[in-house]
Design an enzyme around this catalytic site. Structure first.
Site, PDB file in Angstrom:
ATOM      1  N   LYS A   1       0.847  -1.204   0.000  1.00 48.36           N
ATOM      2  CA  LYS A   1       0.000   0.000   0.000  1.00 48.36           C
ATOM      3  C   LYS A   1       0.872   1.241   0.000  1.00 48.36           C
ATOM      4  O   LYS A   1       1.696   1.441   0.897  1.00 48.36           O
ATOM      5  CB  LYS A   1      -0.932   0.016   1.207  1.00 48.36           C
TER       6      LYS A   1
ATOM      7  N   GLU B   1       9.408   0.402  11.038  1.00 46.78           N
ATOM      8  CA  GLU B   1      10.486   1.374  10.844  1.00 46.78           C
ATOM      9  C   GLU B   1       9.848   2.736  11.079  1.00 46.78           C
ATOM     10  O   GLU B   1       9.106   3.233  10.247  1.00 46.78           O
ATOM     11  CB  GLU B   1      11.070   1.241   9.431  1.00 46.78           C
TER      12      GLU B   1
ATOM     13  N   CYS C   1      13.657  10.038   8.459  1.00 45.93           N
ATOM     14  CA  CYS C   1      13.617   9.604   9.848  1.00 45.93           C
ATOM     15  C   CYS C   1      15.001   9.490  10.471  1.00 45.93           C
ATOM     16  O   CYS C   1      15.144   9.592  11.687  1.00 45.93           O
ATOM     17  CB  CYS C   1      12.862   8.291   9.964  1.00 45.93           C
TER      18      CYS C   1
END
Length: 498
Positions: A195, A271, A305
């Site tokens: 997705k 993650e 991140c």
């Protein structure tokens, strides 16, 4: 690096000239839907395409297709087929690289410069890596024989695919995130429902179209969805026919996925966020450290991140380093991401820009000193490279993930104090240290609770290096041999030897 007029970025001049539409991939068929949603070019704020808005029924159909493909075909057991299909996918990605590049610039806001690296070209090589790894990876291990009650017992372990995998990716590096999940999952023999992120659906759907049109991957092995419906993500996280969920995104959403998956005890890989610290020791070259810190925080407008968003500096050198970092931020070119000379593009959306600006303004109110930046730049969703000094290590700015080009400078007293501040975080994804003494830097790095770490600018990010975090930065690892093994079960055997 050229200096851009920071008053207003240049009007984007390229990207996708005509509106882009893509299709879902479900059970080997490319499909449209009754409803679509807009994809916005973040550099202009203009609609650049439309994506099919998958329904709960579409998600269930994709899961059923993946389950059927896993249970009734030889995908999970035919290593040669998997290697051939991964080779084909790599070839398709390389051959359609320029088309993907233009789409990535237009939808993700990634600069052309970044598509030459970790926004496109480097992620493509993840598929090459796993195709090559699978050729020689040992899927069985002999443990030797033992004597039990006068009989010889042969013992061995075989590794086999986990099963059906739901893979949900974030918007910031959509090629990297999708391929770092898809590559090892397919190599392991899993089937996948992938997705894409609602902010960047088209680049992920383009991957599904390449799979359908240019590979021999059997129907149902890979299914690709786009949707704005929260319920679709819930199906992928809770469906009893899904064996594992791999998710990249915020820690808040990661907690919800982990809770949802717990009802059926699915394997979950997460993650998540980061608040990484770059520690400048008192013997470091300040100019080098300032340059590294400034250009790191502006990479993809800070939407990464693992980016080092906290700059920890010796208290006695605080003001000197702040001055040098501010000067370097003044040399960061930002604007039209299609221009090969542009270093920094826009934030992904108006909502994200408002979030970034809100955190900056609250930090100033709380006592941080705004050195440069701290303002929205139009048109599009740009935010000026921003530096805040004298930041409280316990403040919102120092503790919460901003996901924008905002660097917080925090003073420390000695090495022990720097380690304490760096570890004062719910996150543990990455970090860095700068020092003239390599052994001192390595010793300090070993004390930081994070899954990755850069020493004097060392680059750990590559397909063969495990990536992931400690604490609330996630569970599990992507890439490397470790990334493949996340998608493998181990089955132990014993047989009496005649």
């Amino acid at each position: 690096m050229r200096t851009h007029d920071h008053a207003a970025p240049a009007e984007p001049s390229g990207g996708c000239a005509t509106p882009v539409t893509k299709r879902l991939l479900i059970d080997g068929q490319l499909r449209t839907t009754a409803h679509t949603f807009e994809s916005i070019d973040p550099a202009t704020g203009v609609v650049m395409g439309h994506a099919p808005n998958a329904s709960v029924e579409d998600a269930e159909a994709a899961v059923h297709a993946a389950r059927r493909a896993f249970d009734t075909t030889d995908w999970a057991t035919d290593v040669d087929l998997r290697v051939r299909c991964l080779d084909q996918l790599h070839t398709a990605l390389v051959e359609h690289k320029e088309e993907l590049r233009e789409l990535t610039i237009a939808e993700v806001g990634a600069t052309r410069m970044l598509t030459n690296a970790n926004q496109l070209e480097q992620p493509i090589e993840i598929i090459r890596y796993y195709a090559d790894l699978l050729r020689d990876y040992p899927l069985s291990q002999e443990l030797g024989a033992i004597e039990v009650r006068g009989q010889s017992h042969r013992r061995w372990v075989e590794k086999e695919a986990v099963g059906v995998v739901s893979a949900i990716v974030a918007y910031n590096y959509p090629h990297q995130l999708a391929l770092a999940k898809l590559g090892p999952a397919l190599a392991a023999g899993c089937t996948v429902v992938l997705k894409g992120a609602p902010d960047t659906p088209l680049v992920t759907l383009a991957l599904g179209e390449l799979i359908a049109e240019h590979t021999d991957i059997p129907p149902g092995v890979v299914n690709v969805l786009s949707s704005t419906e929260v319920a679709v993500g819930e199906v992928l996280s809770t469906h009893p026919e899904v064996d594992a969920v791999t998710f990249t995104g915020s820690t808040v959403v990661g907690r919800k996925i982990m809770a949802a998956a717990s009802a059926t005890l699915k394997r979950v890989f997460l993650e998540l966020g980061g608040k990484s610290a770059l520690i400048v020791l008192d013997d470091a070259d300040l100019a080098t450290a300032a340059t590294f810190a400034a250009f790191s925080i502006c990479s993809h407008a800070g939407q990464g991140c693992a980016i080092t968003t906290r700059l920890l500096v010796p208290r006695a050198q605080h003001d000197a380093i702040v001055e040098q970092v501010a000067a370097m931020l003044g040399h960061v070119s930002y604007g039209d991401p299609n221009d090969p000379k542009t270093y920094m593009g826009p934030l992904i959306s108006a909502k994200q820009r408002d979030k970034v600006d809100g955190i900056v303004q609250r930090a100033v109110t709380a006592g941080a000193r705004l050195v440069t930046g701290g303002k929205r730049v139009d048109p599009g969703f740009f935010y000026a490279p921003t530096l805040l000094a004298d930041v409280d290590p316990d403040s919102e700015l120092a503790q919460e993930e901003v996901f924008g080009p905002v660097l917080a400078v925090i003073p420390f007293d000695d090495d022990d104090d720097a380690v304490r501040i760096a570890n004062n975080s719910a996150y543990g994804l990455s970090g860095g240290v700068m020092s003239a003494d390599n052994e001192r830097a390595i010793a300090l790095a070993r004390r930081i609770r994070s899954g990755t770490f850069s020493i004097n600018g060392g680059n750990y990010f590559a397909p063969d290096v495990p990536f992931g975090g400690y604490k609330q930065s996630g569970i599990g690892r992507e890439m490397g041999t470790a990334g493949l093994e996340e998608f493998l079960e181990q089955k132990s055997f014993a047989a009496v030897v005649a």
